[in-house]
Design a protein around this motif. Structure first.
Motif, mmCIF file in Angstrom:
data_model
loop_
_atom_site.group_PDB
_atom_site.id
_atom_site.type_symbol
_atom_site.label_atom_id
_atom_site.label_comp_id
_atom_site.label_asym_id
_atom_site.label_seq_id
_atom_site.Cartn_x
_atom_site.Cartn_y
_atom_site.Cartn_z
ATOM 1 N N CYS A 1 25.594 -1.280 -59.751
ATOM 2 C CA CYS A 1 24.688 -2.051 -58.905
ATOM 3 C C CYS A 1 24.715 -1.515 -57.474
ATOM 4 C CB CYS A 1 25.044 -3.535 -58.936
ATOM 5 S SG CYS A 1 26.582 -3.963 -58.095
ATOM 6 N N GLU A 2 23.728 -1.923 -56.680
ATOM 7 C CA GLU A 2 23.618 -1.447 -55.304
ATOM 8 C C GLU A 2 24.851 -1.813 -54.477
ATOM 9 O OE1 GLU A 2 19.967 -2.382 -53.314
ATOM 10 O OE2 GLU A 2 18.800 -1.995 -55.130
ATOM 11 N N HIS A 3 25.355 -3.028 -54.642
ATOM 12 C CA HIS A 3 26.520 -3.465 -53.868
ATOM 13 C C HIS A 3 27.738 -2.586 -54.160
ATOM 14 C CE1 HIS A 3 29.549 -5.970 -51.999
ATOM 15 N NE2 HIS A 3 30.201 -5.978 -53.150
ATOM 16 N N CYS A 4 28.006 -2.344 -55.420
ATOM 17 C CA CYS A 4 29.157 -1.516 -55.793
ATOM 18 C C CYS A 4 28.960 -0.074 -55.344
ATOM 19 C CB CYS A 4 29.415 -1.598 -57.294
ATOM 20 S SG CYS A 4 30.055 -3.229 -57.807
ATOM 21 N N GLN A 5 27.737 0.426 -55.460
ATOM 22 C CA GLN A 5 27.447 1.788 -55.011
ATOM 23 C C GLN A 5 27.711 1.933 -53.514
ATOM 24 O OE1 GLN A 5 26.723 4.454 -56.867
ATOM 25 N NE2 GLN A 5 26.709 5.724 -55.042
ATOM 26 N N GLU A 6 27.235 0.987 -52.723
ATOM 27 C CA GLU A 6 27.450 1.026 -51.274
ATOM 28 C C GLU A 6 28.932 0.926 -50.934
ATOM 29 O OE1 GLU A 6 25.020 -2.143 -49.769
ATOM 30 O OE2 GLU A 6 23.159 -1.065 -50.198
ATOM 31 N N THR A 7 29.656 0.078 -51.655
ATOM 32 C CA THR A 7 31.087 -0.073 -51.420
ATOM 33 C C THR A 7 31.835 1.209 -51.743
ATOM 34 O OG1 THR A 7 30.939 -2.445 -51.893
ATOM 35 C CG2 THR A 7 33.131 -1.434 -52.005
ATOM 36 N N LEU A 8 31.484 1.844 -52.850
ATOM 37 C CA LEU A 8 32.145 3.097 -53.228
ATOM 38 C C LEU A 8 31.806 4.229 -52.261
ATOM 39 C CD1 LEU A 8 31.757 2.904 -57.086
ATOM 40 C CD2 LEU A 8 33.901 2.856 -55.811
ATOM 41 N N GLU A 9 30.576 4.243 -51.763
ATOM 42 C CA GLU A 9 30.208 5.273 -50.786
ATOM 43 C C GLU A 9 30.949 5.074 -49.466
ATOM 44 O OE1 GLU A 9 25.946 5.202 -50.512
ATOM 45 O OE2 GLU A 9 25.706 6.180 -52.469
ATOM 46 N N ALA A 10 31.158 3.824 -49.067
ATOM 47 C CA ALA A 10 31.868 3.530 -47.823
ATOM 48 C C ALA A 10 33.377 3.714 -47.961
ATOM 49 C CB ALA A 10 31.558 2.105 -47.370
ATOM 50 N N ASN A 11 33.883 3.586 -49.203
ATOM 51 C CA ASN A 11 35.323 3.681 -49.467
ATOM 52 C C ASN A 11 35.563 4.578 -50.676
ATOM 53 O OD1 ASN A 11 36.275 1.394 -47.570
ATOM 54 N ND2 ASN A 11 34.656 0.459 -48.789
ATOM 55 N N PRO A 12 35.361 5.889 -50.542
ATOM 56 C CA PRO A 12 35.454 6.781 -51.699
ATOM 57 C C PRO A 12 36.818 6.776 -52.388
ATOM 58 C CG PRO A 12 35.106 8.030 -49.680
ATOM 59 C CD PRO A 12 35.028 6.587 -49.330
ATOM 60 N N GLU A 13 37.855 6.388 -51.675
ATOM 61 C CA GLU A 13 39.188 6.356 -52.279
ATOM 62 C C GLU A 13 39.275 5.318 -53.398
ATOM 63 O OE1 GLU A 13 39.186 3.390 -48.927
ATOM 64 O OE2 GLU A 13 38.431 5.425 -49.168
ATOM 65 N N THR B 1 23.949 -3.607 -67.030
ATOM 66 C CA THR B 1 24.976 -4.330 -66.299
ATOM 67 C C THR B 1 25.822 -3.355 -65.488
ATOM 68 O OG1 THR B 1 26.513 -4.209 -68.160
ATOM 69 C CG2 THR B 1 25.159 -6.183 -68.017
ATOM 70 N N CYS B 2 26.362 -3.850 -64.379
ATOM 71 C CA CYS B 2 27.208 -3.021 -63.524
ATOM 72 C C CYS B 2 28.558 -2.801 -64.203
ATOM 73 C CB CYS B 2 27.394 -3.674 -62.159
ATOM 74 S SG CYS B 2 28.455 -2.703 -61.045
ATOM 75 N N ARG B 3 28.977 -1.567 -64.254
ATOM 76 C CA ARG B 3 30.241 -1.240 -64.900
ATOM 77 C C ARG B 3 31.437 -1.739 -64.104
ATOM 78 N NH1 ARG B 3 31.816 3.263 -66.802
ATOM 79 N NH2 ARG B 3 29.789 4.100 -67.337
ATOM 80 N N HIS B 4 31.254 -2.066 -62.828
ATOM 81 C CA HIS B 4 32.365 -2.497 -61.992
ATOM 82 C C HIS B 4 32.464 -4.014 -61.876
ATOM 83 C CE1 HIS B 4 33.051 1.638 -60.943
ATOM 84 N NE2 HIS B 4 31.805 1.756 -60.516
#
Length: 77
Positions: free
Chosen positions: A56-68, A6-9
Motif C-alpha cells: 500500500c501507499e503508506h507502507c511504500q512511503e514508510t519503507l522509502e523513508a526508512n530503508p533499513e 492486500t498489502c503484504r505488510h
C-alpha cells in the motif's frame, strides 16, 4: 472470481476486482516466475477469490523513508 489486492505488510485491502473474468495478461500476473507467483498469489476456492499481495501507499512511503526496515522480516507490523 474476485481478485483482491492486500498489502503484504499491514494486510490492508488495497483494492478488488469483483467477479472478475480478467485473464493474467491484463493483470500482469502472467509475467511472474513460478516462485514469484507462489509468493504473491493465493487462491481461496471457498470464496472463489484470488488474493494478490502488493504494497500500500503508506507502507511504500514508510519503507522509502526508512530503508533499513526492509531488512526486517515484518518491518511494519
Amino acid at each position: 472470481m474476485s481478485i483482491i489486492y492486500t498489502c503484504r505488510h499491514c494486510q490492508t485491502k488495497v483494492g478488488e476486482l469483483p467477479n472478475s473474468h480478467i485473464h493474467d495478461v491484463r493483470t500482469g500476473l502472467h509475467s511472474l516466475t513460478p516462485a514469484e507467483a507462489a509468493d504473491i498469489i493465493s487462491y481461496n476456492s471457498i470464496q472463489d477469490s484470488t488474493y494478490v499481495k502488493t504494497v500500500c501507499e503508506h507502507c511504500q512511503e514508510t519503507l522509502e523513508a526508512n530503508p533499513e526496515l526492509s531488512l526486517l522480516s515484518n518491518p511494519l507490523q
